[in-house]
Enzyme design. Structure first.
Site, PDB file in Angstrom:
ATOM      1  N   GLU A 190      66.258 -85.399  30.751  1.00 54.77           N
ATOM      2  CA  GLU A 190      67.703 -85.220  30.860  1.00 54.77           C
ATOM      3  C   GLU A 190      68.106 -85.030  32.327  1.00 54.77           C
ATOM      4  OE1 GLU A 190      68.847 -81.930  28.291  1.00 54.77           O
ATOM      5  OE2 GLU A 190      66.967 -82.208  27.188  1.00 54.77           O
ATOM      6  N   HIS A 205      71.728 -86.242  27.688  1.00 52.20           N
ATOM      7  CA  HIS A 205      70.624 -85.760  26.850  1.00 52.20           C
ATOM      8  C   HIS A 205      69.945 -86.970  26.200  1.00 52.20           C
ATOM      9  CE1 HIS A 205      68.352 -83.295  24.051  1.00 52.20           C
ATOM     10  NE2 HIS A 205      68.849 -82.202  24.601  1.00 52.20           N
TER      11      HIS A 205
END
Length: 307
Positions: free
Chosen positions: A266, A168
């Site tokens: 991501e 992330h």
């Protein structure tokens, strides 16, 4: 150069070469919370102001490691005719982002050799039950203008398990002067709770796209070769190229409301809720490790400047 330092009283590792400097907190998710472009002095990631800020919002600082990535609908899935339940930790309905992003990892190696700085960390899981014999090795390499992320997932148990991994990564992103590019072959249709319906549509082209004020929480199927996300500051000419190997079959792109000064491209090996999707693993990216097997995936962040 590798140094052991403190970040707000927490043990950390700082590593640098002539181009980049990183700050890693092994005891909290093996998270690289800072990456500085030494040519400009610019912080490239959203760095927490304090350890308390990192604990309060672990997913929106640095490079959180997601195992598995994103949501498991209802926190429940069935594998090999056994129902598995993960903790509900998102809107009271779903499990999100897995089991390692805020856990302590062990530092297993650190060295500088032939101009490459290497820091290795590892975590062995004990829960949930399906992952009680998982071992994950994570290697960060600083080489020139590149930060390379290598992950090895190993099954040390006697039962197979499904898995996926993602990052992330939270880049600082000045929407007023920056553009975004992403290689993708299609876009996943999502529910109101950002869970794929199973359908895909032609992906919106992202080529030096201005996304100021454009809220994104979207999922894309990646191309097989040449997969990358590129953040370009058109004022300075600096480019951040986030590239992956073919193991990463998907991207989720998140930027809050498009005015918050960050962008998260991501990379995921499997799409959100792949554990519950009635689609081939080749499509979802879900992987299964048999006892004694291991698998390796690689991504990297490269910084480029105009000549």
């Amino acid at each position: 150069m590798i140094q052991h330092v403190l970040f707000d009283g927490i043990e950390a590792i700082q590593a640098s070469n002539d181009h980049l400097q990183l700050l890693l907190i092994p005891s909290f998710g093996s998270n690289v919370i800072s990456l500085v472009d030494l040519k400009t002095g610019q912080e490239l990631l959203v760095k927490p102001d304090s350890f308390a800020a990192l604990k309060e919002s672990p997913i929106l600082h640095g490079i959180p490691v997601l195992f598995p990535p994103n949501r498991i609908e209802g926190g429940t899935f069935t594998f090999n005719n056994v129902i598995h339940e993960f903790p509900i930790n998102e809107i009271g309905k779903h499990h999100i982002h897995g089991f390692v992003y805020d856990q302590p990892w062990d530092v297993t190696a650190q060295k500088e050799e032939d101009g490459i700085i290497t820091i290795e960390t590892a975590i062995g899981l004990h829960e949930p039950e399906i992952y009680k014999d998982v071992l994950i090795h994570l290697t960060y390499e600083l080489s020139g203008q590149v930060l390379r992320q290598k992950a090895i997932v190993k099954n040390n148990g006697s039962e197979s398990f499904p898995w996926g991994i993602g990052y992330h990564t939270v880049f600082r992103f000045d929407e007023a002067v920056s553009t975004f590019s992403l290689t993708n072959k299609s876009q996943w249709t999502l529910s109101e709770e950002a869970i794929p319906t199973g359908e895909q549509v032609p992906g919106e082209p992202f080529h030096n796209k201005n996304i100021q004020g454009v809220p994104l929480d979207d999922a894309f199927a990646a191309v097989e070769q040449g997969n990358e996300a590129v953040l370009t500051n058109n004022e300075t000419g600096q480019m951040i190229k986030y590239q992956t190997d073919s193991s990463f079959k998907h991207w989720v792109v998140y930027n809050g409301n498009g005015h918050e000064g960050f962008l998260c491209p991501e990379p995921y090996t499997c799409i959100t809720n792949a554990f519950n999707m009635d689609l081939p693993h080749e499509t979802t990216g879900l992987r299964v490790l048999q006892p004694g097997e291991e698998d390796r995936v690689t991504a990297q962040i490269e910084i480029a400047h105009p000549q």
